[in-house]
Design a protein around this motif. Structure first.
Motif, PDB file in Angstrom:
ATOM      1  N   PHE A  30       0.841  -1.207   0.000  1.00  0.00           N
ATOM      2  CA  PHE A  30       0.000   0.000   0.000  1.00  0.00           C
ATOM      3  C   PHE A  30       0.869   1.248   0.000  1.00  0.00           C
ATOM      4  CE2 PHE A  30      -2.289   3.462   1.933  1.00  0.00           C
ATOM      5  CZ  PHE A  30      -3.588   3.346   1.448  1.00  0.00           C
ATOM      6  N   LEU A  31       1.913   1.247   0.847  1.00  0.00           N
ATOM      7  CA  LEU A  31       2.806   2.401   0.935  1.00  0.00           C
ATOM      8  C   LEU A  31       3.519   2.647  -0.390  1.00  0.00           C
ATOM      9  CD1 LEU A  31       4.213   4.610   2.620  1.00  0.00           C
ATOM     10  CD2 LEU A  31       5.895   2.872   3.318  1.00  0.00           C
ATOM     11  N   GLY A  32       3.984   1.571  -1.040  1.00  0.00           N
ATOM     12  CA  GLY A  32       4.689   1.716  -2.309  1.00  0.00           C
ATOM     13  C   GLY A  32       3.819   2.338  -3.383  1.00  0.00           C
ATOM     14  N   ILE A  33       2.561   1.875  -3.485  1.00  0.00           N
ATOM     15  CA  ILE A  33       1.642   2.442  -4.471  1.00  0.00           C
ATOM     16  C   ILE A  33       1.303   3.886  -4.111  1.00  0.00           C
ATOM     17  CG2 ILE A  33      -0.673   2.281  -5.473  1.00  0.00           C
ATOM     18  CD1 ILE A  33       1.180   0.132  -6.476  1.00  0.00           C
ATOM     19  N   PHE A  34       1.156   4.170  -2.807  1.00  0.00           N
ATOM     20  CA  PHE A  34       0.825   5.527  -2.373  1.00  0.00           C
ATOM     21  C   PHE A  34       1.953   6.505  -2.720  1.00  0.00           C
ATOM     22  CE2 PHE A  34       0.610   8.840   0.999  1.00  0.00           C
ATOM     23  CZ  PHE A  34      -0.611   9.402   0.634  1.00  0.00           C
ATOM     24  N   ILE A  35       3.198   6.071  -2.567  1.00  0.00           N
ATOM     25  CA  ILE A  35       4.329   6.944  -2.918  1.00  0.00           C
ATOM     26  C   ILE A  35       4.334   7.214  -4.424  1.00  0.00           C
ATOM     27  CG2 ILE A  35       6.850   7.106  -3.014  1.00  0.00           C
ATOM     28  CD1 ILE A  35       6.948   5.487  -0.410  1.00  0.00           C
ATOM     29  N   GLN A  36       4.046   6.186  -5.229  1.00  0.00           N
ATOM     30  CA  GLN A  36       3.961   6.394  -6.673  1.00  0.00           C
ATOM     31  C   GLN A  36       2.821   7.365  -7.015  1.00  0.00           C
ATOM     32  OE1 GLN A  36       4.360   2.685  -9.085  1.00  0.00           O
ATOM     33  NE2 GLN A  36       4.857   1.689  -7.160  1.00  0.00           N
ATOM     34  N   PHE A  37       1.714   7.246  -6.272  1.00  0.00           N
ATOM     35  CA  PHE A  37       0.596   8.172  -6.444  1.00  0.00           C
ATOM     36  C   PHE A  37       1.039   9.604  -6.121  1.00  0.00           C
ATOM     37  CE2 PHE A  37      -2.743  10.414  -4.002  1.00  0.00           C
ATOM     38  CZ  PHE A  37      -3.664  10.640  -5.013  1.00  0.00           C
ATOM     39  N   LEU A  38       1.797   9.761  -5.032  1.00  0.00           N
ATOM     40  CA  LEU A  38       2.278  11.095  -4.661  1.00  0.00           C
ATOM     41  C   LEU A  38       3.210  11.670  -5.723  1.00  0.00           C
ATOM     42  CD1 LEU A  38       3.028  10.739  -0.830  1.00  0.00           C
ATOM     43  CD2 LEU A  38       1.067  11.841  -1.926  1.00  0.00           C
ATOM     44  N   SER A  39       3.963  10.790  -6.392  1.00  0.00           N
ATOM     45  CA  SER A  39       4.881  11.286  -7.418  1.00  0.00           C
ATOM     46  C   SER A  39       4.122  11.938  -8.567  1.00  0.00           C
ATOM     47  CB  SER A  39       5.748  10.134  -7.952  1.00  0.00           C
ATOM     48  OG  SER A  39       4.999   9.248  -8.778  1.00  0.00           O
ATOM     49  N   GLY A  40       2.872  11.491  -8.790  1.00  0.00           N
ATOM     50  CA  GLY A  40       2.053  12.115  -9.824  1.00  0.00           C
ATOM     51  C   GLY A  40       1.665  13.527  -9.460  1.00  0.00           C
ATOM     52  N   HIS A  41       1.492  13.789  -8.153  1.00  0.00           N
ATOM     53  CA  HIS A  41       1.166  15.135  -7.690  1.00  0.00           C
ATOM     54  C   HIS A  41       2.422  16.002  -7.590  1.00  0.00           C
ATOM     55  CE1 HIS A  41      -3.102  14.678  -6.862  1.00  0.00           C
ATOM     56  NE2 HIS A  41      -2.848  13.497  -6.310  1.00  0.00           N
ATOM     57  N   ALA A  42       3.505  15.385  -7.093  1.00  0.00           N
ATOM     58  CA  ALA A  42       4.738  16.151  -6.902  1.00  0.00           C
ATOM     59  C   ALA A  42       5.466  16.396  -8.218  1.00  0.00           C
ATOM     60  CB  ALA A  42       5.653  15.409  -5.932  1.00  0.00           C
ATOM     61  N   GLY A  43       5.231  15.522  -9.198  1.00  0.00           N
ATOM     62  CA  GLY A  43       5.925  15.664 -10.477  1.00  0.00           C
ATOM     63  C   GLY A  43       7.416  15.434 -10.363  1.00  0.00           C
ATOM     64  N   LEU A  44       7.803  14.495  -9.485  1.00  0.00           N
ATOM     65  CA  LEU A  44       9.220  14.229  -9.241  1.00  0.00           C
ATOM     66  C   LEU A  44       9.548  12.788  -9.621  1.00  0.00           C
ATOM     67  CD1 LEU A  44       9.695  15.991  -5.778  1.00  0.00           C
ATOM     68  CD2 LEU A  44      10.422  16.825  -8.025  1.00  0.00           C
ATOM     69  N   PHE A  45      10.504  12.642 -10.528  1.00  0.00           N
ATOM     70  CA  PHE A  45      10.926  11.327 -11.008  1.00  0.00           C
ATOM     71  C   PHE A  45      11.488  10.482  -9.864  1.00  0.00           C
ATOM     72  CE2 PHE A  45      14.334   8.811 -13.327  1.00  0.00           C
ATOM     73  CZ  PHE A  45      13.457   7.901 -13.882  1.00  0.00           C
ATOM     74  N   ALA A  46      12.277  11.098  -8.978  1.00  0.00           N
ATOM     75  CA  ALA A  46      12.904  10.371  -7.874  1.00  0.00           C
ATOM     76  C   ALA A  46      11.860   9.793  -6.921  1.00  0.00           C
ATOM     77  CB  ALA A  46      13.865  11.279  -7.112  1.00  0.00           C
ATOM     78  N   VAL A  47      10.760  10.509  -6.721  1.00  0.00           N
ATOM     79  CA  VAL A  47       9.702  10.020  -5.833  1.00  0.00           C
ATOM     80  C   VAL A  47       9.062   8.765  -6.426  1.00  0.00           C
ATOM     81  CG1 VAL A  47       7.469  10.561  -4.782  1.00  0.00           C
ATOM     82  CG2 VAL A  47       9.249  12.312  -4.899  1.00  0.00           C
ATOM     83  N   TYR A  48       8.863   8.757  -7.748  1.00  0.00           N
ATOM     84  CA  TYR A  48       8.304   7.564  -8.380  1.00  0.00           C
ATOM     85  C   TYR A  48       9.243   6.360  -8.193  1.00  0.00           C
ATOM     86  CZ  TYR A  48       6.907   4.062 -11.669  1.00  0.00           C
ATOM     87  OH  TYR A  48       6.548   2.851 -12.192  1.00  0.00           O
ATOM     88  N   LEU A  49      10.544   6.588  -8.401  1.00  0.00           N
ATOM     89  CA  LEU A  49      11.508   5.494  -8.241  1.00  0.00           C
ATOM     90  C   LEU A  49      11.477   4.940  -6.823  1.00  0.00           C
ATOM     91  CD1 LEU A  49      14.642   6.740 -10.237  1.00  0.00           C
ATOM     92  CD2 LEU A  49      12.858   5.150 -10.969  1.00  0.00           C
ATOM     93  N   LEU A  50      11.349   5.829  -5.827  1.00  0.00           N
ATOM     94  CA  LEU A  50      11.258   5.378  -4.434  1.00  0.00           C
ATOM     95  C   LEU A  50      10.028   4.499  -4.244  1.00  0.00           C
ATOM     96  CD1 LEU A  50      12.137   5.436  -1.462  1.00  0.00           C
ATOM     97  CD2 LEU A  50      10.807   7.548  -1.200  1.00  0.00           C
ATOM     98  N   GLY A  51       8.899   4.927  -4.811  1.00  0.00           N
ATOM     99  CA  GLY A  51       7.678   4.139  -4.698  1.00  0.00           C
ATOM    100  C   GLY A  51       7.813   2.776  -5.348  1.00  0.00           C
ATOM    101  N   ALA A  52       8.466   2.719  -6.508  1.00  0.00           N
ATOM    102  CA  ALA A  52       8.677   1.442  -7.190  1.00  0.00           C
ATOM    103  C   ALA A  52       9.556   0.515  -6.360  1.00  0.00           C
ATOM    104  CB  ALA A  52       9.297   1.682  -8.565  1.00  0.00           C
TER     105      ALA A  52
END
Length: 432
Positions: free
Chosen positions: A86-108
């Protein structure tokens, strides 16, 4: 027995859903690269880093997941895995709002932790909930089939949500992410509240380090572990990079993302067909023969994809999207794509064949060997990333993409070597 199964209907459904979630989260990473390329302007290599992060988590968590299982048991490990997912998907979701590539990688990367943990628990838990024996095995096959169905649907549905590849954004995938977080939340609550039997975790009679050192004394196991690393890279890289070049504007007659996703999904559908065929033939054909035939045939198909003229098109029966209308029918695709899609029939049974050959004769070292295998699943992130790097280096045109498939050729050639020569146990003198 029937009463027991009736009592566990709800948690059984939850376990089957988790089988699907493993496939969904894992297979979301590769097509998400198309989104990352459009939104962040990254290269093919960087676009595949999300996929790499997901799989590299296995290298980090493979052994610790087994230790955690020993300490807290299956149910608590499953709950931890679901919460992390759940946390991993939520971080990827946040990357869509933040517009940060690094945040998406963290979520993945975090999502990859979850998938590694879930892979260690879902099979034995579903087997136990089914009461073991034939019923337990039947439920595992149901879970595995649902896993394959989700693998087929994920690139298709991502393609539908993306729409125009040039304008793709992580926010396009939000509906998927909402659904995934909802499933994780529901399964967590149900498993937390329902009392279920705990599979018997095998207690270690020797320190894990000693067992791992014992396992790596077997040459055929070491070579088999490398084969698993290579296999997962071949399995993921073949359709993943194909999806990239089918939509790339630098190639002749690119497909829209929806149709390209359907073509990639056909690869996973053929894997499902291959697994069903492999299950019916497994008792009649040896693992060595199965791996020899499939790796050899896969090698021929990928070489054909590399050398075939891209201008030749053939009709492939797939779901397709034209003028906003989705329908099933014949679609003209480059013959290279057809050859790569057919590789799915070959990769479908390779995992089981490699595993059986690699652990033969290991005795008490089997559990430790399985943990090492889980670590080397990270090949599913590394080999496709190398393909992306080669495509970038050569100019991201069709020749560059097809040249990257020499990585797949090398992997299939190694698996053919392992089937014919490397799988022989030459260490039968080691006490097990």
């Amino acid at each position: 027995m029937s009463q027991q199964n009736k009592n566990y209907t709800v948690p059984i459904i939850m376990m089957v859903l988790l089988f699907g979630m493993i496939s969904f989260v894992t297979n979301l990473a590769a097509p998400m690269g198309i989104v990352l390329k459009a939104q962040f302007g990254v290269s093919n290599f960087e676009g595949l880093l999300g996929n790499a992060a997901n799989f590299i988590a296995y290298a980090v968590m493979g052994i610790p997941s087994g230790i955690l299982l020993q300490k807290v048991g299956y149910k608590k490990t499953a709950l931890i895995a679901i919460a992390v997912g759940f946390l991993g998907i939520f971080i990827q979701f946040l990357s869509g709002h933040a517009g940060l590539f690094a945040v998406y990688l963290l979520g993945a990367f975090v999502a990859g932790f979850s998938m590694c943990l879930l892979n260690t628990v879902v099979n034995p838990m579903l087997n136990t909930l089914g009461g073991g024996g034939n019923k337990g095995n039947q439920l595992i096959q149901v879970g595995g089939s649902f896993n394959s169905v989700m693998a087929t649907l994920t690139p298709m549905l991502v393609g539908i949500l993306i729409g125009d590849a040039a304008k793709a954004n992580i926010s396009n995938i939000f509906p998927f992410m909402y659904a995934a977080m909802a499933v994780f939340a529901i399964v967590f609550v149900v498993l937390f509240l329902v009392k279920i039997p705990e599979p018997n975790a095998e207690k270690l009679t020797e320190p894990l380090g000693d067992l791992m050192r014992g396992a790596i004394k077997f040459r055929h196991f070491i070579l088999g572990a490398i084969a698993i690393f290579v296999y997962v890279g071949v399995e993921v890289g073949t359709p993943g990079v194909m999806n990239y070049f089918l939509v790339d504007k630098n190639i002749p007659h690119p497909l829209n993302t929806t149709t390209a996703g359907f073509v990639a999904g056909t690869y996973w559908f053929l894997m499902l067909i291959g697994r069903l065929a492999g299950a019916s033939l497994g008792a009649k054909i040896s693992s060595k023969t199965m791996l020899t035939v499939t790796s050899g045939l896969g090698l021929i198909l990928v070489l054909a994809a590399i050398f075939a003229p891209y201008t030749i098109e053939v009709a492939l029966p797939v779901l397709k999207s034209e003028d906003g209308i989705t329908s099933f029918g014949m679609l003209d695709v480059p013959i290279n794509a057809l050859f790569l899609v057919l590789v799915g029939l070959c990769t479908s049974i390779m995992w089981g064949a490699i595993f059986n050959l690699a652990v033969e004769g290991l005795g008490k070292y089997l559990a430790a060997a399985s943990g090492i295998f889980m670590v080397l699943v990270c090949g599913g992130g590394i080999l496709p990333a190398i393909q992306g790097w080669i495509a970038d280096l050569l100019g991201s045109n069709i020749t560059a993409y097809l040249t990257s498939y020499w990585v797949i050729v090398a992997g299939l050639a190694y698996m053919l070597y392992y089937a014919l020569i490397g799988s022989k146990n030459v260490n039968k003198d080691i006490p097990v």
